[in-house]
Design a protein around this motif. Structure first.
Motif, PDB file in Angstrom:
ATOM      1  N   GLY A 203       4.013   3.460   9.472  1.00 11.36           N
ATOM      2  CA  GLY A 203       2.628   3.064   9.283  1.00 11.36           C
ATOM      3  C   GLY A 203       2.359   2.357   7.970  1.00 11.36           C
ATOM      4  O   GLY A 203       1.550   1.428   7.912  1.00 11.36           O
ATOM      5  N   ARG A 204       3.005   2.784   6.898  1.00 14.70           N
ATOM      6  CA  ARG A 204       2.767   2.142   5.599  1.00 14.70           C
ATOM      7  C   ARG A 204       3.146   0.665   5.647  1.00 14.70           C
ATOM      8  O   ARG A 204       2.380  -0.203   5.207  1.00 14.70           O
ATOM      9  CB  ARG A 204       3.555   2.854   4.506  1.00 14.70           C
TER      10      ARG A 204
ATOM     11  N   GLU B  20      -6.246   2.674  -9.192  1.00 19.75           N
ATOM     12  CA  GLU B  20      -5.007   1.905  -9.321  1.00 19.75           C
ATOM     13  C   GLU B  20      -5.035   0.594  -8.532  1.00 19.75           C
ATOM     14  O   GLU B  20      -4.195  -0.284  -8.760  1.00 19.75           O
ATOM     15  CB  GLU B  20      -3.832   2.763  -8.849  1.00 19.75           C
ATOM     16  N   ASN B  21      -5.987   0.465  -7.611  1.00 18.18           N
ATOM     17  CA  ASN B  21      -6.066  -0.726  -6.757  1.00 18.18           C
ATOM     18  C   ASN B  21      -7.506  -1.222  -6.712  1.00 18.18           C
ATOM     19  O   ASN B  21      -8.174  -1.166  -5.676  1.00 18.18           O
ATOM     20  CB  ASN B  21      -5.583  -0.402  -5.346  1.00 18.18           C
ATOM     21  N   PRO B  22      -8.009  -1.740  -7.838  1.00 18.90           N
ATOM     22  CA  PRO B  22      -9.431  -2.099  -7.922  1.00 18.90           C
ATOM     23  C   PRO B  22      -9.844  -3.225  -6.980  1.00 18.90           C
ATOM     24  O   PRO B  22     -11.042  -3.380  -6.700  1.00 18.90           O
ATOM     25  CB  PRO B  22      -9.594  -2.529  -9.389  1.00 18.90           C
ATOM     26  N   ASP B  23      -8.903  -4.014  -6.476  1.00 16.77           N
ATOM     27  CA  ASP B  23      -9.265  -5.107  -5.569  1.00 16.77           C
ATOM     28  C   ASP B  23      -9.223  -4.708  -4.095  1.00 16.77           C
ATOM     29  O   ASP B  23      -9.578  -5.511  -3.224  1.00 16.77           O
ATOM     30  CB  ASP B  23      -8.322  -6.300  -5.798  1.00 16.77           C
ATOM     31  N   ALA B  24      -8.754  -3.506  -3.818  1.00 17.66           N
ATOM     32  CA  ALA B  24      -8.650  -3.069  -2.422  1.00 17.66           C
ATOM     33  C   ALA B  24     -10.042  -2.841  -1.838  1.00 17.66           C
ATOM     34  O   ALA B  24     -10.983  -2.481  -2.536  1.00 17.66           O
ATOM     35  CB  ALA B  24      -7.825  -1.790  -2.325  1.00 17.66           C
ATOM     36  N   LYS B  25     -10.133  -3.034  -0.542  1.00 21.84           N
ATOM     37  CA  LYS B  25     -11.393  -2.831   0.180  1.00 21.84           C
ATOM     38  C   LYS B  25     -11.382  -1.562   1.029  1.00 21.84           C
ATOM     39  O   LYS B  25     -12.370  -1.245   1.689  1.00 21.84           O
ATOM     40  CB  LYS B  25     -11.685  -4.025   1.087  1.00 21.84           C
ATOM     41  N   GLY B  26     -10.251  -0.872   1.006  1.00 21.04           N
ATOM     42  CA  GLY B  26     -10.176   0.337   1.804  1.00 21.04           C
ATOM     43  C   GLY B  26      -8.777   0.887   1.852  1.00 21.04           C
ATOM     44  O   GLY B  26      -7.859   0.387   1.172  1.00 21.04           O
ATOM     45  N   VAL B  27      -8.578   1.921   2.672  1.00 22.06           N
ATOM     46  CA  VAL B  27      -7.281   2.562   2.771  1.00 22.06           C
ATOM     47  C   VAL B  27      -7.125   3.175   4.158  1.00 22.06           C
ATOM     48  O   VAL B  27      -8.095   3.671   4.751  1.00 22.06           O
ATOM     49  CB  VAL B  27      -7.113   3.641   1.676  1.00 22.06           C
ATOM     50  N   VAL B  28      -5.917   3.102   4.687  1.00 21.41           N
ATOM     51  CA  VAL B  28      -5.576   3.787   5.932  1.00 21.41           C
ATOM     52  C   VAL B  28      -5.010   5.152   5.568  1.00 21.41           C
ATOM     53  O   VAL B  28      -4.096   5.250   4.741  1.00 21.41           O
ATOM     54  CB  VAL B  28      -4.552   2.983   6.755  1.00 21.41           C
ATOM     55  N   LEU B  29      -5.553   6.192   6.199  1.00 22.16           N
ATOM     56  CA  LEU B  29      -5.035   7.542   6.005  1.00 22.16           C
ATOM     57  C   LEU B  29      -4.040   7.832   7.118  1.00 22.16           C
ATOM     58  O   LEU B  29      -4.382   7.759   8.302  1.00 22.16           O
ATOM     59  CB  LEU B  29      -6.169   8.566   6.049  1.00 22.16           C
ATOM     60  N   GLY B  30      -2.807   8.151   6.773  1.00 23.22           N
ATOM     61  CA  GLY B  30      -1.789   8.414   7.772  1.00 23.22           C
ATOM     62  C   GLY B  30      -2.222   9.468   8.776  1.00 23.22           C
ATOM     63  O   GLY B  30      -2.737  10.525   8.394  1.00 23.22           O
TER      64      GLY B  30
ATOM     65  N   GLU C 122      -5.176  -5.829   0.652  1.00 17.35           N
ATOM     66  CA  GLU C 122      -6.613  -5.544   0.792  1.00 17.35           C
ATOM     67  C   GLU C 122      -6.866  -4.103   1.228  1.00 17.35           C
ATOM     68  O   GLU C 122      -7.860  -3.483   0.849  1.00 17.35           O
ATOM     69  CB  GLU C 122      -7.249  -6.510   1.793  1.00 17.35           C
ATOM     70  N   ILE C 123      -5.956  -3.577   2.036  1.00 11.24           N
ATOM     71  CA  ILE C 123      -6.093  -2.209   2.526  1.00 11.24           C
ATOM     72  C   ILE C 123      -4.824  -1.446   2.174  1.00 11.24           C
ATOM     73  O   ILE C 123      -3.713  -1.897   2.457  1.00 11.24           O
ATOM     74  CB  ILE C 123      -6.311  -2.169   4.055  1.00 11.24           C
ATOM     75  N   GLY C 124      -4.992  -0.296   1.546  1.00 12.17           N
ATOM     76  CA  GLY C 124      -3.845   0.495   1.134  1.00 12.17           C
ATOM     77  C   GLY C 124      -3.463   1.557   2.151  1.00 12.17           C
ATOM     78  O   GLY C 124      -3.975   1.606   3.277  1.00 12.17           O
ATOM     79  N   TRP C 125      -2.566   2.446   1.745  1.00 13.78           N
ATOM     80  CA  TRP C 125      -2.044   3.507   2.617  1.00 13.78           C
ATOM     81  C   TRP C 125      -1.923   4.799   1.831  1.00 13.78           C
ATOM     82  O   TRP C 125      -1.438   4.807   0.689  1.00 13.78           O
ATOM     83  CB  TRP C 125      -0.676   3.109   3.161  1.00 13.78           C
ATOM     84  N   LEU C 126      -2.361   5.899   2.429  1.00 15.25           N
ATOM     85  CA  LEU C 126      -2.127   7.224   1.885  1.00 15.25           C
ATOM     86  C   LEU C 126      -1.494   8.067   2.977  1.00 15.25           C
ATOM     87  O   LEU C 126      -1.940   8.053   4.127  1.00 15.25           O
ATOM     88  CB  LEU C 126      -3.434   7.880   1.414  1.00 15.25           C
TER      89      LEU C 126
END
Length: 700
Positions: A156-157, A190-200, A167-171
Motif C-alpha cells: 500500500g505505501r 514533517e510534510n507541510p506540503d501534503a494534502k492528506g494521508v492514507v491510513l493503512g 501530495e498524499i502520505g502513508w501511515l
C-alpha cells in the motif's frame, strides 16, 4: 472499480451561494452532509469531519479556538448541528503533557469531557485527537472504497506514492486513538506540503484552509484513486473470473425466500433477528467468482467494516446449476456450527484477561453463489447497513486483489477493535431493545383504521411490520406515515386479497424476502353487511364467508407453514367481533362468518401449541372512528336496525355498553400487542373482548 466510467467519478456538489450564507459550524455541517450522502465516499456512521472555529468563551469573554468534530456514534450524512462535539483546543493540547504512552492511551478518552466547550452534552469520539492535533482548520476523515482498496494491499505505501506522489502520505495501521493523533501531527509537521494521508487498512485523511477547499480536496483525491484503478483494472477479470453464473432474478428471489427462514431458525432462538437480501451486481460478481472463498476467508480490512459484518462472512456451499435448495438447507446445521466454532476459536486465541465475554458467535453475512448475500441482525436497519458495509468490502477486495495482494487486518488487531473495552462501553450505553425488537409482523387489512392502529402499536414496540391490504392507495399513505414516524426500514407493504390463494402466498414471500421470516400474524381484513335473512343474497353470504372465514384460513395456513419451518414459535391474533359470540338479528352472514373465525382460532390453537405457535382472538364491538366498515352501508344498516339516525350511533353503542365508554382502534391495538408479545407467552386459545362490556358476549 472495474468498469469505471465518467459517471463513476464523484461530482462536486458544493454550492458556493448556499455555503457562503452559513456560519463556520453551518459550513462544517453542510460539508459533512454532502460527503456522507455518497456511499462511495464513506459508509453509514463511518468517518468524521471537523473544523477549528473561533468563539467567545462564555466564562472569560475571551476569543478561543474550539474544535467542532463529529461526536460519538453519529453519521456524517444525516447528522444535525447537535451531532458535533465541541472542545477547547488549548485544553486538548494540554492532554499531551499527561499522556503516558501507547499502553495507556485508552485512559485519555476519560479526559475528553474535561475539555468540553459550552457544556455541550454530545460525547466526543475516540477520533477526536486525530483531528485536534492536525494543524489545519478543516479536516475530513473518510472511508472511500477506492482509497481503502489501496490501503488494504500488501504494498500500500508504494501504491499510494505511485498514485499521489508526495501530495498524499502513508501511515501504517494503528488503532484509532491518542497515539494515532500524535502520529498524524508528526506527519503533518514533517510534510507541510501534503494534502492528506492514507491510513493503512483504514481510510483517508485530507485537510484544507477552508471548508470548501477541504471538501474539494477530498473529492479530488478519491477521484484520482478511482481513475487510477480504472486504468489498472481495464481488461482484467474481477476476483479471478467467473466460477458460476448468477441465476435469473425471479429464481434468486425464490431461493432467498426459501433459505432465509432456514437460517433464521438456526440463529434466532436466543434473540430474534431480522434479515436483508442483496443481489446487486457487485454482490453477484463476488459470490460467483473463483476467488470467493479465499478472499472471504481473509476477512475485511477497514475496522468500520468488520465491526458491522464480523471479521469474515459465512460462504454457503450452494450449486446454482443444480438449484437444490433442500440440499443446501440440509448443510446449514453443519455450516453454522462450524462458523460458531471458528469464531469461538478466534475469541479464545485473541482474548485478554480483561476482555468482555464472547458475543453472539453467529455470522452476520451469508454469501450464496449465484444468488446473492443475506445478512441478519437484531433489527432491519442494522442488517441492511451490515450488507452495505460488506458491499464496501467487496469493492475494496475487487480493487486491491486486482492490482496487488489483498490483506485483511491481522486477527489480533481485528479482535482488539471488536472487543475493545471502549467499544464495549459504547455497547453497554445503548438503549435496551424494545420488547418486539427483531420480530416481524404481518397485518392484513393493514391500511384501515384498526389495522393502522395495530401496526402503529407494534411498530412502537420495535417490530418490523408488513402492511397487507387490497387498497394500494391507502397502503402507500400508511407506509409513508409510518416511515416518517418509525423509519423506512421498519415498514413494508404488500397488496393482498385474502381470498386469493396465490396473492396470499406471494405476500408472505414478500415479507420473508424483506425481513427474513415472520413472528406475528394479525388477521384483521374485514367487511360487514346487514340484512334480514330473506333479503340476504348468496353473493353477500359468499363474500362474508370468503373474506372472514376462508381469508382467515388462507393467511393462517401460510403463517403456520412458515412458522413451522422457522421453529421459533409465533403468535397469531384474529380480529373477530362481538357478533361472533352473540347472535345479532339482521346480520346472519356477518355473524356466522365471525363465529367461524373464532372457532378456527380455537382449532389452530390446538394444532400450533406443540410448535409454540399461539393463536388468540380479539373481539371488538362498535369501533366506529377510523374503521372502514363503518364508513359505508354498514353504518346505515345498523342505524336502521336500531331505528336511530346514523349520527346517533356512537352514543347509542356507548350507552349500550356496561362501562358506558366508546371503543377506539387504539383499544383494539393494545389488546393485540398484549397477545402478540411475550406478556401473554402462556396464553393460547383465548378471547379478549374489547367492547366496553357486553353481557351477551361474555365468554363464560
Amino acid at each position: 472499480m472495474s468498469g469505471v466510467t465518467e459517471s463513476s467519478r464523484l461530482q462536486s456538489l458544493w454550492d458556493a451561494a448556499e455555503a457562503d450564507a452559513l456560519d463556520e459550524p453551518g459550513r462544517l455541517l453542510y460539508r459533512s452532509n454532502l460527503l456522507g450522502s455518497d456511499k462511495r465516499i464513506t459508509n453509514y456512521g463511518g468517518g468524521n469531519t471537523s473544523a477549528k472555529v473561533r468563539h467567545r468563551d462564555p466564562l472569560t469573554g475571551e476569543d478561543v479556538t474550539v474544535l467542532w468534530v463529529k461526536g460519538s456514534g453519529g453519521d456524517v450524512g444525516t447528522m444535525k448541528l447537535d451531532g458535533f462535539a465541541t472542545l477547547y483546543l488549548d485544553k486538548l493540547d494540554k492532554l499531551r503533557d499527561i499522556y503516558r504512552g501507547p499502553a495507556h492511551e485508552d485512559e485519555m478518552v476519560g479526559y475528553l469531557p474535561h475539555c468540553t466547550f459550552d457544556l455541550n452534552p454530545r460525547a466526543a469520539s475516540i477520533d477526536t485527537p486525530l483531528h485536534a492535533y492536525l494543524p489545519y482548520p478543516h479536516v475530513d476523515h473518510m472511508h472511500p472504497d477506492a482509497v481503502i482498496a489501496i490501503a488494504a494491499t500488501v504494498n500500500g505505501r508504494e501504491i499510494t506514492h505511485r498514485v499521489y506522489g508526495d501530495e498524499i502520505g502513508w501511515l501504517e495501521w494503528r488503532r484509532p486513538g491518542f497515539e494515532l493523533g500524535l502520529e498524524l501531527a508528526r506527519f503533518a509537521a514533517e510534510n507541510p506540503d501534503a494534502k492528506g494521508v492514507v491510513l493503512g487498512s483504514h481510510g483517508l485523511f485530507t485537510w484544507g484552509s477552508s471548508a470548501e477547499e477541504c471538501y474539494e480536496t477530498t473529492i479530488r483525491i478519491i477521484n484520482r484513486a478511482i481513475e487510477w484503478f480504472e486504468g489498472e483494472l481495464a481488461g482484467k477479470p474481477a476476483f479471478g473470473g467467473e466460477a458460476v453464473s448468477a441465476l435469473a432474478p425471479e429464481r434468486r428471489r425464490e431461493i432467498a425466500v426459501r433459505l432465509m427462514p432456514e437460517i433464521r431458525a438456526r440463529i434466532g432462538s436466543e434473540k430474534p433477528k431480522v434479515g436483508h437480501f442483496d443481489d446487486s451486481d457487485a454482490v453477484l460478481q463476488f459470490v460467483g467468482s473463483k476467488d470467493l472463498k479465499p478472499l472471504a476467508a481473509l476477512g475485511t480490512s477497514c475496522p468500520d467494516h468488520f465491526l458491522r459484518t464480523k471479521i469474515r462472512p459465512l460462504v454457503l456451499d450452494f450449486d446454482p446449476a443444480s438449484g437444490d435448495v433442500d440440499a443446501l438447507a440440509a448443510t446449514l446445521d453443519g455450516a453454522i456450527e462450524a462458523y460458531r466454532a471458528d469464531y469461538a476459536g478466534y475469541y479464545e486465541r485473541s482474548k485478554h484477561e480483561n476482555s468482555p465475554a464472547i458475543r453472539d458467535p453467529n455470522a452476520v453475512i451469508y454469501l450464496v453463489p449465484g444468488v446473492g448475500m443475506i445478512s441478519f441482525a437484531g433489527d432491519k436497519a442494522t442488517a441492511r447497513i451490515a450488507a452495505e458495509f460488506y458491499v464496501n468490502a467487496i469493492n475494496v477486495m475487487r480493487g486491491a486483489s486486482g492490482v496487488d495482494t489483498y490483506q485483511g487486518l491481522p486477527e489480533q488487531e481485528a479482535f482488539d477493535i471488536e472487543y475493545w473495552l471502549l467499544e464495549e462501553a459504547k455497547l453497554q450505553r445503548m438503549p435496551k431493545p424494545k420488547p418486539l425488537a427483531g420480530r416481524v409482523a404481518l397485518v392484513t387489512g393493514g391500511a384501515g383504521g384498526i389495522g393502522r392502529a395495530i401496526a402503529g402499536r407494534l411498530l412502537s414496540e420495535g417490530a418490523c411490520v408488513v402492511l397487507a391490504d387490497i387498497d394500494e392507495g391507502a397502503l402507500e399513505a400508511a407506509k409513508g406515515d409510518f416511515a416518517k414516524g418509525f423509519g423506512a426500514d421498519q415498514v413494508r407493504t404488500t397488496r393482498m386479497n385474502v381470498t386469493a390463494e396465490g396473492e396470499v402466498a406471494g405476500s408472505f414471500a414478500d415479507a420473508v424476502v424483506e425481513y427474513g421470516g415472520l413472528d406475528i400474524l394479525v388477521s384483521n381484513a374485514g367487511i360487514a353487511s346487514a340484512s334480514p335473512i330473506e333479503d340476504t343474497t348468496l353473493e353477500v353470504w359468499d363474500r362474508n364467508v370468503s373474506i372472514l372465514a376462508t381469508g382467515y384460513f388462507l393467511v393462517s395456513r401460510e403463517a403456520f407453514r412458515l412458522m413451522r419451518r422457522q421453529k421459533l414459535g409465533g403468535s397469531i391474533v384474529f380480529i373477530a367481533s362481538k357478533n361472533g359470540l352473540a347472535a345479532s338479528a339482521g346480520a346472519s352472514a356477518y355473524c356466522t362468518a365471525k363465529a367461524a373465525e373464532i372457532h378456527l382460532a380455537r382449532c389452530l390453537a390446538l394444532e400450533g401449541a406443540e410448535a409454540g405457535i399461539r393463536v388468540n382472538t380479539v373481539n371488538p364491538d362498535a369501533v366506529l372512528r377510523g374503521s372502514k366498515i363503518w364508513s359505508g352501508e354498514w353504518r346505515e344498516q345498523r342505524a336502521a336496525s336500531s331505528r336511530i339516525d346514523t349520527s346517533e350511533l356512537e352514543e347509542h353503542y356507548r350507552n349500550r355498553s356496561l362501562l358506558k365508554r366508546s371503543v377506539f382502534p387504539e383499544d383494539i391495538a393494545e389488546a393485540v400487542y398484549f397477545l402478540a408479545s411475550d406478556l401473554s407467552a402462556k396464553s393460547t386459545g383465548n378471547i379478549i373482548n374489547v367492547d366496553a362490556g357486553n353481557q351477551i358476549s361474555f365468554t363464560r
